[in-house]
Design a protein around this motif. Structure first.
Motif, mmCIF file in Angstrom:
data_model
loop_
_atom_site.group_PDB
_atom_site.id
_atom_site.type_symbol
_atom_site.label_atom_id
_atom_site.label_comp_id
_atom_site.label_asym_id
_atom_site.label_seq_id
_atom_site.Cartn_x
_atom_site.Cartn_y
_atom_site.Cartn_z
ATOM 1 N N PHE A 89 0.827 -1.194 0.000
ATOM 2 C CA PHE A 89 0.000 0.000 0.000
ATOM 3 C C PHE A 89 0.873 1.261 0.000
ATOM 4 O O PHE A 89 0.638 2.201 -0.767
ATOM 5 N N LEU A 90 1.885 1.236 0.841
ATOM 6 C CA LEU A 90 2.776 2.397 0.919
ATOM 7 C C LEU A 90 3.406 2.672 -0.446
ATOM 8 O O LEU A 90 3.531 3.817 -0.873
ATOM 9 N N ARG A 91 3.768 1.595 -1.131
ATOM 10 C CA ARG A 91 4.423 1.756 -2.426
ATOM 11 C C ARG A 91 3.477 2.230 -3.508
ATOM 12 O O ARG A 91 3.927 2.731 -4.552
ATOM 13 N N CYS A 92 2.177 2.074 -3.271
ATOM 14 C CA CYS A 92 1.219 2.626 -4.232
ATOM 15 C C CYS A 92 1.173 4.144 -4.129
ATOM 16 O O CYS A 92 0.801 4.826 -5.077
ATOM 17 N N LEU A 93 1.533 4.676 -2.959
ATOM 18 C CA LEU A 93 1.347 6.101 -2.725
ATOM 19 C C LEU A 93 2.332 6.957 -3.506
ATOM 20 O O LEU A 93 2.125 8.155 -3.652
ATOM 21 N N ASN A 94 3.436 6.387 -3.971
ATOM 22 C CA ASN A 94 4.307 7.169 -4.855
ATOM 23 C C ASN A 94 4.595 6.423 -6.162
ATOM 24 O O ASN A 94 5.636 6.599 -6.767
ATOM 25 N N ARG A 95 3.648 5.610 -6.557
ATOM 26 C CA ARG A 95 3.742 4.869 -7.810
ATOM 27 C C ARG A 95 5.008 4.019 -7.887
ATOM 28 O O ARG A 95 5.618 3.883 -8.937
ATOM 29 N N MET A 96 5.373 3.443 -6.780
ATOM 30 C CA MET A 96 6.527 2.561 -6.764
ATOM 31 C C MET A 96 6.076 1.127 -7.029
ATOM 32 O O MET A 96 6.832 0.318 -7.555
ATOM 33 N N HIS A 97 4.837 0.839 -6.665
ATOM 34 C CA HIS A 97 4.348 -0.539 -6.778
ATOM 35 C C HIS A 97 4.409 -1.034 -8.216
ATOM 36 O O HIS A 97 4.821 -2.161 -8.478
ATOM 37 N N GLU A 98 4.040 -0.161 -9.164
ATOM 38 C CA GLU A 98 3.943 -0.611 -10.558
ATOM 39 C C GLU A 98 5.303 -0.973 -11.145
ATOM 40 O O GLU A 98 5.379 -1.535 -12.230
ATOM 41 N N LEU A 99 6.384 -0.653 -10.434
ATOM 42 C CA LEU A 99 7.714 -1.006 -10.930
ATOM 43 C C LEU A 99 8.063 -2.454 -10.635
ATOM 44 O O LEU A 99 8.994 -3.006 -11.199
ATOM 45 N N SER A 100 7.309 -3.075 -9.716
ATOM 46 C CA SER A 100 7.586 -4.478 -9.411
ATOM 47 C C SER A 100 7.116 -5.352 -10.567
ATOM 48 O O SER A 100 6.284 -4.948 -11.365
ATOM 49 N N GLY A 115 -6.847 2.812 -9.053
ATOM 50 C CA GLY A 115 -7.289 3.753 -8.032
ATOM 51 C C GLY A 115 -6.653 5.111 -8.248
ATOM 52 O O GLY A 115 -6.006 5.357 -9.272
ATOM 53 N N LYS A 116 -6.853 5.978 -7.270
ATOM 54 C CA LYS A 116 -6.335 7.331 -7.382
ATOM 55 C C LYS A 116 -5.509 7.652 -6.162
ATOM 56 O O LYS A 116 -5.804 7.202 -5.062
ATOM 57 N N VAL A 117 -4.465 8.460 -6.363
ATOM 58 C CA VAL A 117 -3.749 9.030 -5.229
ATOM 59 C C VAL A 117 -3.637 10.524 -5.485
ATOM 60 O O VAL A 117 -3.032 10.939 -6.476
ATOM 61 N N LEU A 118 -4.260 11.313 -4.646
ATOM 62 C CA LEU A 118 -4.241 12.756 -4.855
ATOM 63 C C LEU A 118 -3.236 13.401 -3.923
ATOM 64 O O LEU A 118 -3.319 13.265 -2.704
ATOM 65 N N LEU A 119 -2.284 14.091 -4.516
ATOM 66 C CA LEU A 119 -1.322 14.862 -3.738
ATOM 67 C C LEU A 119 -1.667 16.328 -3.965
ATOM 68 O O LEU A 119 -1.588 16.813 -5.101
ATOM 69 N N ASP A 120 -2.053 17.019 -2.912
ATOM 70 C CA ASP A 120 -2.553 18.393 -3.053
ATOM 71 C C ASP A 120 -3.610 18.472 -4.142
ATOM 72 O O ASP A 120 -3.635 19.393 -4.944
ATOM 73 N N GLY A 121 -4.447 17.463 -4.200
ATOM 74 C CA GLY A 121 -5.546 17.487 -5.148
ATOM 75 C C GLY A 121 -5.208 17.002 -6.548
ATOM 76 O O GLY A 121 -6.085 16.852 -7.391
ATOM 77 N N GLN A 122 -3.936 16.744 -6.815
ATOM 78 C CA GLN A 122 -3.560 16.282 -8.153
ATOM 79 C C GLN A 122 -3.356 14.774 -8.158
ATOM 80 O O GLN A 122 -2.657 14.237 -7.305
ATOM 81 N N ASP A 123 -3.931 14.131 -9.160
ATOM 82 C CA ASP A 123 -3.857 12.672 -9.197
ATOM 83 C C ASP A 123 -2.510 12.201 -9.750
ATOM 84 O O ASP A 123 -2.152 12.533 -10.871
ATOM 85 N N LEU A 124 -1.797 11.446 -8.926
ATOM 86 C CA LEU A 124 -0.505 10.911 -9.371
ATOM 87 C C LEU A 124 -0.662 9.957 -10.537
ATOM 88 O O LEU A 124 0.249 9.773 -11.334
ATOM 89 N N TYR A 125 -1.802 9.316 -10.593
ATOM 90 C CA TYR A 125 -1.974 8.272 -11.591
ATOM 91 C C TYR A 125 -2.606 8.792 -12.873
ATOM 92 O O TYR A 125 -2.984 8.020 -13.733
#
Ligand SMILES: Nc1ncnc2c1ncn2[C@@H]1O[C@H](COP(=O)(O)OP(=O)(O)OP(=O)(O)O)[C@@H](O)[C@H]1O
Ligand SMILES: [Mg+2]
Lengths: 304, 323, 279
Positions: free
Chosen positions: C73-84, C91-101
């Motif tokens: 889960f933690l690795r999803c928060l900075n798009r690290m998971h998809e590198l595995s 899903g979505k991760v919003l950083l200051d309202g902007q979607d990382l994905y």
């Protein structure tokens, strides 16, 4: 401790350089892709040209007849060359396979010691010997001694080239067999050599065959050592102690002749050779597909 | 159970015999290597006896009885120049291919791509030679050599001479193509051996793919990549048929590589070319064997360095996987 | 060219600094919002639809038994998971309202703002200790050597490593002990001056003194950062975090203020876990 104020100060030194970095990234990706294209272009050209120039030559006579006299209207075929290549492959395997497999068994089952490491190292060195040197060697110890260029000398040279390939692939395949197989065998009180020959070799069969096919494909294309050993001939088999022809050697000789018809035959022979070599290599790929292999020490090499 | 009983068969003597047989097979490999070295040394003894060190440094080459002189320097130089140029062209392309396969290529492309590289590895040398002689040579001559020669021929020494297509330049390019599979395949394995955690560390800092490669992959795999390249050099040095067919076969002082567009000669090509003319027992043959000996020493030295570099990296990786 | 770039920097920095100026005035905000995160390896879901909001300037602890998906889960928060390998995430991760994905390249832009400390220390083995910390700075265009020196020293001080290594800054990162490597990796993540800090068991290889220093550091950083920390140490979660999420078999079972989770858990499994009667 870095304070909040300091941190704000630090952040001023960060450059918003991301767009230029992304452009660099794109450019590099483009270059890298270009490298791949640069490798595919010559391969495509080689395959296309061999088929385009070689296919028109193919006929029954081409496969079965002896070559005609040079420059004459009698073109003939490459029958002896095909026969020679097949005989060389078979004869070299007669030495190369058993010795190589036994060597591989030694390295994998008894080779976890200084001597084993040394053999492993020298086996890798032998695998990279320039094959022309191996040809010279066979010339000195067989041709000069027997006083004649011969099939035997060619077989000897090619078996040396096969040897390190089979040894390393056998070792690798045996090592892939789970340790539990060995332990189970020993636990049942089965003798070590029986475990190796009945259990391990059977389990490692596909790896073994792959290694042998790789080695066969490799020696099938070897030219340089044959210059010093079988010499070349325009007749079908006349004896093991006599000169003989082989496909790669014939291709070379034909390419040196100043006649278009000879060169066309050279392309035809090249097509036959490439079909043999590639089908062996592709065949082994399918055989070994899904296994860990292909990488590591199962490496495709071509005759020099 | 029945099978087990059957498997138990055989007297304990066989265990010993089997092990001894395996050891003999392994020793055979060692014996062959020693024998090759010994035969090449003794076979070339006459030439060392007559020429001494000037066999290495001299450039004369005359097989006419009474006026015999043999110097291998031009061919040693030719080998290093062609192999060096092949490296110059082949290494960056190979590293690029390896990078594409290990870092960039989408999954569905990886397998077909390594298939293509394997095909490139499987083409016999003599076919590269045939293709180079009748196809590639014309392209090189008409599209590259003649324009370059016309423009720079008078000003740049290494582009001088009348372009003919059978020369050091064409040979080096074909050699480069031939060593691409070796270098790129091993380099790819070495790059794959770089732990993903290294890449992740770079990604975390906000690196682009290229920056990840520079920061995490290259430093970690550098010695292995150098090893892979040196292994390619070893291949290029020992390569015979394609070179023999393409290099134009100069002998004597004129074989010294003076221009890219001049014919040359390598150690392996002169052996292949002149062997037919050297009669048993002659000094000529001893000279060719002597060149074979030099070639062998060079090839062994190159390969030992390469093996050590490559195996160290790949072994470290295996250890990491097991740990 | 350079002028233009630095102008852009100024603009960007004003934007990102705004919340800092507002900090004691407004209600706490959500810095990072995860919506419907589903993450899988080889088609097997390791994180099953988690939605959670992380407050700005607060420490959130993620706890849960081994293998429950905290790291994933933690690795999803900075798009690290998809590198595995064979990993997928939706899903979505919003950083200051902007979607990382939302866009591919965005991952690179955003990752700089999200520092991460991995579960296993992964310093760059061939780089020196100094270069390890400075790596991210050079990447992000910091050229002033004095500033780099200052940041490197400051970050190494924050992880309580400066005194140990100040004389061997040129030594390779691999020459350090496991705990030192871990702290070096924390310093490396701090150096890029992120806004969010993801820490996966940062104290697992540390001795009690270093652990205490790291906890002090977290407390200090909290004044400005949004911190998410995975830990197996309940006391540590109580000590450092404001909020706690309990994960179990890929689900976020319970999320709330740390005090409430530990003293008054609503869920039965949470209760069992925090009381140490698990399994
Ligand atoms: N690289 C991977 N490939 C396949 N499955 C994985 C991989 N990494 C983790 N998993 C699986 O995903 C699930 C969640 O793993 P994760 O690492 O997120 O757990 P965790 O909560 O961090 O555990 P721990 O506390 O032990 O670190 C586990 O069941 C694990 O088996
Ligand atoms: Mg974890």
């Amino acid at each position: 401790m870095i304070t909040i104020e300091q941190r704000a100060e630090f952040r001023k030194h960060f450059r918003n350089n991301i767009s230029s970095r992304l452009i660099t990234d794109k450019i590099v990706k483009g270059i890298v892709f270009g490298c791949v294209v640069l490798a595919i272009v010559p391969l495509t050209s080689i395959l296309l040209e061999v088929v385009r120039n070689g296919a028109p030559t193919l006929s029954i006579a081409f496969f079965t007849q002896e070559p005609g006299a040079v420059g004459s209207n009698q073109l003939g075929g490459i029958g002896p060359a095909i026969q020679g290549t097949l005989m060389l492959i078979g004869m070299s395997s007669l030495i190369g396979v058993p010795v190589g497999v036994m060597g591989g068994i030694f390295l994998s089952e008894y080779g976890n010691n200084k001597y084993g490491h040394m053999i492993r190292f020298f086996n890798d060195v032998l695998a990279e010997f320039p094959t022309i040197v191996i040809g010279l060697f066979a010339f000195i110890v067989i041709v000069l001694v027997l006083g004649n260029f011969s099939l035997i000398a060619g077989m000897f040279a090619l078996s040396i080239i096969m040897l390190p390939i089979i040894t390393r692939t056998t070792e690798e395949s045996l090592k892939l067999v789970p340790v539990t197989y060995r332990e189970a065998g020993y636990a049942l009180g089965i003798k070590r050599w029986v475990v190796v020959t009945r259990i391990l070799l059977t389990s490692a069969k596909s790896g073994l065959i792959t290694g042998i096919m790789l080695a066969v494909a490799r020696i099938g294309g070897e030219t340089a050592p044959l210059i010093f050993t079988i010499l070349g001939s325009s007749q079908f088999f006349t004896g093991f102690d006599q000169p003989m022809d082989a496909l790669p050697l014939r291709i070379w000789r034909l390419s040196l002749l100043p006649y278009n018809s000879s060169i066309a035959q050279g392309w035809g022979a090249a097509l036959v050779l490439i079909l043999i070599v590639l089908s062996l290599n592709i065949g082994m790929r399918y055989l070994f597909l899904g296994k860990r292999g292909r990488g590591g020490r199962f490496r495709i090499t071509a005759g020099r | 159970m029945i099978q087990t009983v059957k498997l138990k068969g055989g007297s304990p003597i066989f265990d010993k015999v089997f092990k001894v047989m395996a050891a003999i097979a392994a020793t055979y490999i060692l014996a062959i290597i020693i024998l090759i070295a010994f035969q090449l040394i003794s076979g070339s003894y006459p030439i060392w006896d007559k020429e001494g060190i000037s066999f290495l440094t001299g450039s004369g080459w005359n097989a006419v009885e009474g006026r015999e002189v043999y110097g291998a320097a031009p061919y040693i130089a030719g080998t290093f120049v062609t192999a060096g140029l092949a490296m110059l062209i082949g290494v960056p392309i190979s590293i690029g291919i390896a990078m594409f396969m290990s870092e960039l290529a989408p999954k569905f492309l990886r397998s077909p791509l390594s298939f293509v590289i394997e095909l490139l590895a499987a083409v016999p040398s003599v076919i590269y030679g045939l293709w180079g002689l009748f196809i590639f040579r014309d392209y090189i001559k008409n599209w590259i050599e003649i324009p370059l020669g016309n423009t720079f021929g008078n000003k740049v020494w290494f582009l001088s001479g009348a372009p003919f297509g059978l020369d050091i330049f064409t040979t080096s390019i074909v050699l480069a193509i031939m060593i691409i599979p070796t270098i790129s395949t091993i380099s790819r394995e070495i790059m794959i051996a770089v732990p993903n955690s290294q890449r992740e560390a770079a990604y975390m800092l906000g690196a682009t793919k290229w920056e990840v490669f520079k920061m995490a992959v290259i430093p970690y795999s550098k010695s292995g990549l150098i090893g892979a390249s040196i292994l390619g050099l070893g291949r290029a040095v020992g390569e015979t048929m394609a070179v023999t067919m393409l290099i134009g076969n100069a002998t004597g002082p004129s074989a010294f590589p003076s221009s890219l567009f001049a014919p040359g000669q390598t150690m392996s090509s002169i052996i292949a070319n002149e062997f037919a003319e050297a009669s048993p027992g002659s000094l000529h043959l001893a000279a060719l064997v002597g060149i074979g000996l030099i070639l062998l020493i060079v090839a062994i030295a190159i390969n030992i360095v390469a093996q050590l570099l490559v195996s160290r990296v790949l072994k470290a990786h295996e250890g990491a996987v097991l740990a | 060219m350079d002028d233009l770039e630095s102008q852009q920097v100024d603009k960007m920095e004003t934007v990102t600094r705004t919340p800092i100026i507002r900090k004691y005035v407004e209600e706490p905000q959500y810095k990072l919002i995860a919506e419907n995160i589903v993450a899988s390896y080889n088609g097997i879901e390791a994180v099953k639809n988690i939605s959670v909001k992380f407050r700005e300037r607060a420490v959130t602890a993620l706890i849960g038994p081994s293998g429950c998906g905290k790291t994933t889960f933690l690795r999803c928060l900075n798009r690290m998971h998809e590198l595995s390998q064979n990993a997928k995430v939706t899903g979505k991760v919003l950083l200051d309202g902007q979607d990382l994905y939302s866009k591919r390249d965005d991952a690179i832009i955003h990752r700089r703002k999200i520092g991460m400390v991995f579960q296993k220390p992964n310093p760059f083995p061939t780089m020196s200790i100094y270069d390890n910390v400075a790596a991210g700075l050079k990447l992000n265009g910091v050229r002033d050597r004095k500033i780099i020196d200052q940041i490197v020293q400051g970050c190494l001080e924050m992880v309580y490593l400066w005194d140990e290594v100040k004389d061997d800054l040129k030594k390779p990162g691999m020459s350090m002990s496991g705990g030192q490597q871990q702290r070096l990796c924390i310093a490396r993540a701090l150096a890029i001056q992120p806004e969010v800090l993801l820490m996966d068991e940062p104290a697992s290889a540390l001795d009690p003194i270093a652990t205490q220093k790291i906890e002090e550091m977290i407390n200090e950083l909290k004044k400005e950062y949004t911190i998410i920390i995975v830990t197996h140490n309940m006391q540590q979660a109580v000590r450092v975090s404001d909020y706690t999420g309990f994960m179990y078999l890929g689900d976020l079972v319970e999320f709330g203020e740390t005090k409430q989770i530990f003293e008054n858990p609503r869920n039965e499994i949470t209760a069992k876990y925090v009381q140490g009667q698990f399994g």
